[in-house]
Scaffold this motif. Structure first.
Motif, PDB file in Angstrom:
ATOM      1  N   GLU A 199       0.872  -1.181   0.000  1.00 54.17           N
ATOM      2  CA  GLU A 199       0.000   0.000   0.000  1.00 54.17           C
ATOM      3  C   GLU A 199       0.898   1.215   0.000  1.00 54.17           C
ATOM      4  OE1 GLU A 199      -2.232  -1.842   3.712  1.00 54.17           O
ATOM      5  OE2 GLU A 199      -2.976   0.155   3.207  1.00 54.17           O
ATOM      6  N   PHE A 200       0.605   2.172  -0.894  1.00 56.27           N
ATOM      7  CA  PHE A 200       1.426   3.384  -0.926  1.00 56.27           C
ATOM      8  C   PHE A 200       0.636   4.531  -1.507  1.00 56.27           C
ATOM      9  CE2 PHE A 200       2.278   0.407  -4.336  1.00 56.27           C
ATOM     10  CZ  PHE A 200       1.972   1.150  -5.449  1.00 56.27           C
ATOM     11  N   GLN A 201       1.158   5.722  -1.221  1.00 51.76           N
ATOM     12  CA  GLN A 201       0.512   6.969  -1.610  1.00 51.76           C
ATOM     13  C   GLN A 201       1.501   7.722  -2.496  1.00 51.76           C
ATOM     14  OE1 GLN A 201      -2.283   7.878   0.635  1.00 51.76           O
ATOM     15  NE2 GLN A 201      -2.817   9.720  -0.510  1.00 51.76           N
ATOM     16  N   LEU A 202       1.113   7.971  -3.748  1.00 53.27           N
ATOM     17  CA  LEU A 202       2.027   8.625  -4.685  1.00 53.27           C
ATOM     18  C   LEU A 202       1.794  10.130  -4.752  1.00 53.27           C
ATOM     19  CD1 LEU A 202       1.798   6.194  -7.769  1.00 53.27           C
ATOM     20  CD2 LEU A 202       3.414   6.101  -5.850  1.00 53.27           C
ATOM     21  N   THR A 203       2.882  10.876  -4.864  1.00 50.04           N
ATOM     22  CA  THR A 203       2.808  12.299  -5.185  1.00 50.04           C
ATOM     23  C   THR A 203       3.658  12.511  -6.427  1.00 50.04           C
ATOM     24  OG1 THR A 203       2.568  12.825  -2.841  1.00 50.04           O
ATOM     25  CG2 THR A 203       3.143  14.654  -4.310  1.00 50.04           C
ATOM     26  N   GLY A 204       3.010  12.427  -7.580  1.00 49.50           N
ATOM     27  CA  GLY A 204       3.731  12.570  -8.839  1.00 49.50           C
ATOM     28  C   GLY A 204       3.185  13.739  -9.628  1.00 49.50           C
ATOM     29  N   LYS A 205       3.597  13.801 -10.895  1.00 47.70           N
ATOM     30  CA  LYS A 205       3.068  14.852 -11.760  1.00 47.70           C
ATOM     31  C   LYS A 205       1.808  14.380 -12.479  1.00 47.70           C
ATOM     32  CE  LYS A 205       7.415  17.295 -12.222  1.00 47.70           C
ATOM     33  NZ  LYS A 205       8.721  16.600 -12.289  1.00 47.70           N
ATOM     34  N   LYS A 206       1.669  13.074 -12.651  1.00 43.83           N
ATOM     35  CA  LYS A 206       0.489  12.494 -13.307  1.00 43.83           C
ATOM     36  C   LYS A 206      -0.281  11.571 -12.371  1.00 43.83           C
ATOM     37  CE  LYS A 206       2.814  12.704 -17.776  1.00 43.83           C
ATOM     38  NZ  LYS A 206       3.643  11.955 -18.734  1.00 43.83           N
ATOM     39  N   LEU A 207       0.453  10.775 -11.616  1.00 41.19           N
ATOM     40  CA  LEU A 207      -0.166   9.830 -10.684  1.00 41.19           C
ATOM     41  C   LEU A 207      -0.129  10.408  -9.274  1.00 41.19           C
ATOM     42  CD1 LEU A 207       1.402   6.439 -11.861  1.00 41.19           C
ATOM     43  CD2 LEU A 207      -0.755   7.481 -12.597  1.00 41.19           C
ATOM     44  N   ASN A 208      -1.298  10.406  -8.642  1.00 41.14           N
ATOM     45  CA  ASN A 208      -1.387  10.878  -7.259  1.00 41.14           C
ATOM     46  C   ASN A 208      -2.379  10.031  -6.497  1.00 41.14           C
ATOM     47  OD1 ASN A 208       0.138  13.569  -6.699  1.00 41.14           O
ATOM     48  ND2 ASN A 208      -0.677  13.792  -8.765  1.00 41.14           N
ATOM     49  N   GLY A 209      -2.195   9.988  -5.179  1.00 36.52           N
ATOM     50  CA  GLY A 209      -3.135   9.307  -4.310  1.00 36.52           C
ATOM     51  C   GLY A 209      -2.724   7.883  -3.989  1.00 36.52           C
ATOM     52  N   ALA A 210      -3.664   7.153  -3.386  1.00 33.46           N
ATOM     53  CA  ALA A 210      -3.376   5.827  -2.835  1.00 33.46           C
ATOM     54  C   ALA A 210      -3.516   4.738  -3.892  1.00 33.46           C
ATOM     55  CB  ALA A 210      -4.315   5.546  -1.670  1.00 33.46           C
TER      56      ALA A 210
END
Ligand code: MN
Length: 196
Positions: free
Chosen positions: A134-145
């Motif tokens: 389980e992970f939470q992304l902070t990207g430029k296109k992909l965000n959230g859990a």
């Protein structure tokens, strides 16, 4: 330590512009993720999460999605060196993974319930053993859990599903239509023509 042995074994050094197999010494700041679009024998997206000085890696033939109803196959592949997250260019034909590579998305990630970087890495290690990350992304296109869940039953151990969790970042919009490099803003065509 057998880390990156498989990465090294698949590549002839001097024949490919890809980074050398090397475990990253510096382990500071936020944990990183990268998604590379890779036009090899089959077009796919490589999804990579930093942990323990390497990039844990999955090849996702259909690419990531922000739609929680879509579960895309993610095949776990060999660990990559951390410096691979900046690799964009052309792997010459005839080499392993020959074809064009774009840094399609990049950013940082956190693990819910982990407060520190080392706790998060430990959770990733446990998740890899258990078959559920389980992970939470902070990207430029992909965000959230997101979840990565290993398939059970007769499926090969390498087969996982990449699934967006329902949250404020979930969307039915096709995120793959954002089709330029987050490093260079180039298209696949432009990267292919520009060489590495
Ligand atoms: Mn690939």
């Amino acid at each position: 330590m057998r880390l990156l042995q498989n990465y090294k074994a698949k590549r002839k050094s001097g024949k490919t512009p890809e980074p050398q197999a090397k475990i990253a010494a510096s382990r500071r700041g936020q944990l990183r993720f990268v998604v590379q679009k890779h036009d090899a024998s089959h077009l796919h997206y490589d999804f990579r999460l930093e942990a323990d000085g390497v990039l844990k890696s999955w090849a996702v033939p259909k690419g990531p999605s922000l739609n929680p109803e879509i579960k895309h196959l993610a095949v776990m592949v060999e660990d990559h060196p951390l410096s691979y997250r900046k690799f964009e260019g052309v792997i010459p034909e005839g080499n392993y993974g020959g074809g064009t590579v774009m840094v399609w998305d990049e950013g940082t990630y956190t693990v819910p319930s982990a407060e520190t970087r080392s706790e998060a890495e430990l959770m990733i290690k446990k998740g890899l053993a258990k078959g559920h990350l389980e992970f939470q992304l902070t990207g430029k296109k992909l965000n959230g859990a997101f979840d990565l869940v290993r398939l059970k039953g007769d499926s090969p151990k390498s087969e996982w599903l990449l699934i967006k969790r329902k949250d404020a970042f979930a969307s039915k919009k096709d995120v793959l239509k954002q089709d330029r490099s987050v490093l260079s803003e180039r298209s696949m065509q432009e990267i292919a023509e520009g060489g590495s």
